[in-house]
Design an enzyme around this catalytic site. Structure first.
Site, PDB file in Angstrom:
ATOM      1  N   SER A 100       0.839  -1.285   0.011  1.00 22.11           N
ATOM      2  CA  SER A 100      -0.063   0.054  -0.157  1.00 22.11           C
ATOM      3  C   SER A 100       0.854   1.134   0.013  1.00 22.11           C
ATOM      4  O   SER A 100       1.952   1.257   0.155  1.00 22.11           O
ATOM      5  CB  SER A 100      -0.797   0.006   1.259  1.00 22.11           C
ATOM      6  OG  SER A 100      -0.040   0.312   2.494  1.00 22.11           O
ATOM      7  N   ASP A 101       0.292   2.491  -0.345  1.00 18.12           N
ATOM      8  CA  ASP A 101       1.063   3.747   0.261  1.00 18.12           C
ATOM      9  C   ASP A 101       0.922   3.730   1.577  1.00 18.12           C
ATOM     10  O   ASP A 101       0.339   3.099   2.175  1.00 18.12           O
ATOM     11  CB  ASP A 101       0.442   4.749  -0.581  1.00 18.12           C
ATOM     12  CG  ASP A 101       1.531   5.976  -1.066  1.00 18.12           C
ATOM     13  OD1 ASP A 101       2.428   5.928  -0.107  1.00 18.12           O
ATOM     14  OD2 ASP A 101       1.301   7.006  -1.774  1.00 18.12           O
ATOM     15  N   ALA A 102       1.878   4.727   1.908  1.00 22.12           N
ATOM     16  CA  ALA A 102       1.946   4.835   3.397  1.00 22.12           C
ATOM     17  C   ALA A 102       0.793   5.253   4.121  1.00 22.12           C
ATOM     18  O   ALA A 102       0.000   6.184   3.587  1.00 22.12           O
ATOM     19  CB  ALA A 102       3.088   6.058   3.580  1.00 22.12           C
ATOM     20  N   ALA A 158      -1.910   4.142   3.834  1.00 22.77           N
ATOM     21  CA  ALA A 158      -3.043   3.932   2.999  1.00 22.77           C
ATOM     22  C   ALA A 158      -4.304   3.060   3.507  1.00 22.77           C
ATOM     23  O   ALA A 158      -5.419   3.297   3.219  1.00 22.77           O
ATOM     24  CB  ALA A 158      -2.825   3.786   1.504  1.00 22.77           C
TER      25      ALA A 158
END
Ligand code: BGC
Length: 758
Positions: free
Chosen positions: A284-286, A288
């Protein structure tokens, strides 16, 4: 020019042989990896499996305590740590103290260099030379891997058609064809010939998908892009990365058509795994996964964990949602053990392929030698030279003669190492760029080179990244101080024969959380430019920036404009090379330069509609100014001139599924050696869907001596002529009439007809 080409070849060899000096275990076969993964998986508890799905923050993040988690097998990966000794210390905890001794995977944003900083990715794309991007990624990989990093969160392959979006700096610009070429090159550069090649990194194509289409160019805002445009425009660079066997993909933050990317099974499973056969893992993005709650998608953290895992998201970056909730979800039977195993497998596979089980530690004795390899700086200088775009050169104002004796270098970006390097230089990085001022002084040791900074520029609203930015933090100038700096700059210019103005944006005015509503030069820079031009001197404008700027006034009143972007560690030397003719600029814009931020998104590959702009009835879409770009996609000048001629097709017709050659002759008609980027555009005149007025389908950067000629041939086949049809809901290649243009930018005039027949 010959000199640089020769140098490039030499460096390529030097760095390759250095990489091959490291131990080179043969790559594991798929069967070997599978056997190792299954054997290990069979020994793991549920908590240890969830640990591998968990990425935690390292010591650069306030409150991070990676050690405890690693000891109990509770984290498979650590990010935001950048310290070789600490990498080894924590790795020892994972490998010697945890039950199953699974090594930790260290990830960091190594975006355009690690110690040696290369031009920002948008600039590297402006080289229109994938080999340049590949080498930049390879050098970054060599340095970062030596320092103990295994995984970079790059390349960012998001198509960006709205220059207000700050992250346009991190990608290859607006075009899917150019973007796909650059994506593939970077994956090769980072990962090497195979995942686990010595001295290379695991790459991560991000942010899947369409993050660059944020509404209004506002970073993190929702995206509405129909499937046809996703498949034809936003997906191709990701698909190219997957075809190049990228080992990981990062999901985007925002809602895509109302479904957050981190919870979007169509995206992460149907497209990525089923259509494209991606075999790596998705991170995932940070934060997210936790954000799925903020996005009003998940009810709570538990629901967020459930929905992300069910969507096919393997690793939770720093939101701590998976470790908190997945074991409970399995206990309740909502997530099956088989789903957990499925998620863990590709992460373990990557660790095996990277050789982490055999070589978990960084060799601390080697780090300094690798990071200070002078060959890396030379590569960065060459990359910066090749990335620069000459936007204007009236009366051959450039190159400047080396005999100039009194020069003034003016502007807030003329002597700022951190702004010369650009965004993403965080996590303890110490900026060490040669500035434009230093580069010019080194080039002209006998000349008088005066410098004045002029008024400071500042972000109006601070960034959440400010705290991470290197360099001294200064209090804002008072209006009086700014005025005094302004006057001093004008006076300094008055005493010179030639003035080099270095204007643009601070490093953190582009990049993440750095969208701008205006594309004008921030602060009082344009006012200063006008005051200096009014002195009647010979003025050259060097732009240092991370996005297209609407330099409308300069485009009419300043003799020469060089787009240097944020050119990296050797940026100032490379600018001086170009200004004084030791290198001839040959870069081209990978993105349209609009006349105003309000014109975004603006890009060349639009469809035509009722009353096209420029028609007698309707000259512009806006009543208060032209809609046309300030500089079109693909544009860039040279110190020499080129002529295109004799555009011809191998046959006037080609069958669906067939392929046809398109050739053109190129001649250097000027007095110096130089590069031209030959660009091929096509247009399908009718079809199931309306087709864009032009689409790039081939390009080649060619170097020619004065008087030199070369024939360039491209091939148009199904890959270039098909598209995903909204009407038919599938890929189609249609028997229709096409226009073909070849030339020096997206307004190329040399034309041929092509008929695709059944
Ligand atoms: C960015 C990513 C980056 C990640 C880790 C996020 O805020 O969107 O591009 O890789 O942080 O630093």
């Amino acid at each position: 020019m010959k000199w640089t080409v020769f140098l490039a070849a030499g460096l390529l060899v030097a760095t390759r042989s250095q990489a091959s000096a490291q131990p080179a275990p043969a790559p594991l076969t798929d069967e070997q990896v599978k056997a190792k993964v299954e054997a290990l998986l069979g020994q793991m508890t549920l908590e240890e499996k969830v640990g591998q799905l968990t990425q935690i923050a390292g010591g650069l993040f306030p409150g991070a305590k990676p050690e405890e988690a690693l000891r109990k097998g509770g984290a498979g990966s650590v990010l935001w740590l950048n310290d070789t000794k600490e990498f080894n210390r924590l790795q020892r905890v994972a490998v010697e103290e945890s039950r199953l001794r699974i090594p930790v995977l260290y990830g960091l944003d190594v975006i355009h260099g690690y110690r040696t900083i290369f031009p920002i990715p948008l600039a590297l794309a402006a080289s229109w030379d994938p080999a340049v991007h590949e080498r930049a990624a390879a050098v970054a990989a060599t340095e970062a891997r030596a320092a103990g990093i295994h995984w970079t969160f790059a390349p960012m392959v998001d198509i960006a058609r709205d220059a207000r979006w700050g992250r346009i700096a991190e990608g290859a610009g607006e075009d899917p064809y150019l973007g796909a070429a650059m994506a593939e090159a970077q994956v090769r550069g980072f990962q090497g010939p195979y995942l686990g090649a010595p001295g290379r990194l695991l790459a991560c194509a991000k942010h899947f998908a369409a993050y660059g289409a944020a509404e209004g160019g506002r970073d993190y805002d929702p995206v509405y892009v129909p499937e046809g445009r996703l498949r034809n425009v936003y997906f191709p660079p990701f698909h190219a990365a997957v075809e190049a066997r990228v080992g990981s993909v990062m999901s985007a933050y925002m809602d895509l058509n109302d479904v957050p990317a981190a919870g979007n099974r169509w995206l992460l499973h149907d497209v990525l795994r089923e259509d494209w056969g991606f075999g790596g893992f998705v991170v995932s993005d940070a934060m997210a996964i936790g954000n799925l709650v903020i996005q009003n998608f998940a009810r709570d953290g538990k629901d967020a964990a459930y929905r992300a895992l069910s969507a096919g998201l393997n690793m939770d970056m720093a939101s701590n949602t998976y470790p908190q909730y997945l074991p409970g979800l399995v206990g309740e039977g909502r997530i099956s053990k088989a789903q957990i195993d499925e998620a863990v497998r590709p992460i373990l596979a990557v660790k095996f392929r990277l050789g982490l089980f055999e070589h978990p530690y960084a060799d601390e004795s080697r780090v300094q030698a690798v990071l200070s390899d002078p060959g890396h700086r030379q590569e960065s200088r060459l990359a910066a030279q090749r990335s620069m775009v000459l936007l204007r050169n009236e009366n051959r104002a450039l190159p400047l003669p080396k005999t100039v004796s009194r020069l003034a270098v003016i502007g807030p970006l003329a002597d700022s190492p951190e702004d010369t390097e650009g965004s993403w230089m965080v996590f303890g990085h110490v900026p060490a760029a040669v500035t434009v001022l230093q580069g010019i002084r080194a080039k002209l040791p006998g000349a008088t080179v005066e410098y004045a900074k002029g008024p400071d520029i500042r972000r109006d609203i601070p960034s959440m990244f400010d705290g991470f930015m290197p360099g001294p933090k200064k209090p804002p100038q008072t209006p009086d101080q700014a005025e005094a700096a302004f006057q001093k700059a004008v006076e300094t210019a008055r005493g010179a024969d030639v003035v080099v103005m270095v204007l643009g944006e601070l490093a953190h005015m582009s990049g993440e959380a750095a969208s701008r509503a205006s594309l004008d030069l921030p602060g009082r820079q344009e006012e200063l430019l006008k005051a200096v031009v009014a002195l009647g001197k010979s003025v050259v404008l060097v732009l240092v920036n991370g996005r297209p700027l609407s330099v409308n006034w300069a485009a009419e009143h300043v003799g020469a404009i060089l787009e240097a972007w944020q050119p990296g560690t050797e940026g100032g030397n490379a600018v001086a090379d170009v200004l004084f003719g030791d290198a001839n600029p040959g870069g081209k814009l990978p993105v349209t330069f609009p006349r105003s931020g309000a014109h975004g998104p603006l890009y060349y590959a639009r469809t035509l509609t009722h009353q096209p702009e420029g028609s007698p009835m309707y000259r512009s879409r806006y009543w208060d100014g032209p809609t046309t770009p300030l500089y079109p996609f693909g544009y860039g000048l040279s110190y020499t001139t080129f002529a295109f001629s004799n555009l011809r097709l191998a046959a006037p017709q080609v069958k669906v599924e067939g392929s046809v050659g398109v050739s053109v002759d190129l001649e250097n008609t000027g007095a110096v050696a130089g590069d031209e980027v030959v660009q091929l555009y096509v247009h399908q005149r009718a079809g199931s869907d309306s087709r864009p007025m032009r689409e790039l389908k081939g390009f080649r950067r060619v170097s020619l001596e004065p008087g030199g000629k070369q024939t360039v041939t491209f091939y148009l086949g199904p890959d270039e002529l098909r598209y995903w049809s909204t009407l038919q809901r599938k890929w189609v290649q249609e028997a229709e009439a096409f226009d073909v243009w070849v030339g020096a930018d997206s307004t190329a005039k040399l034309h041929a007809d092509l008929a695709v027949v059944p």
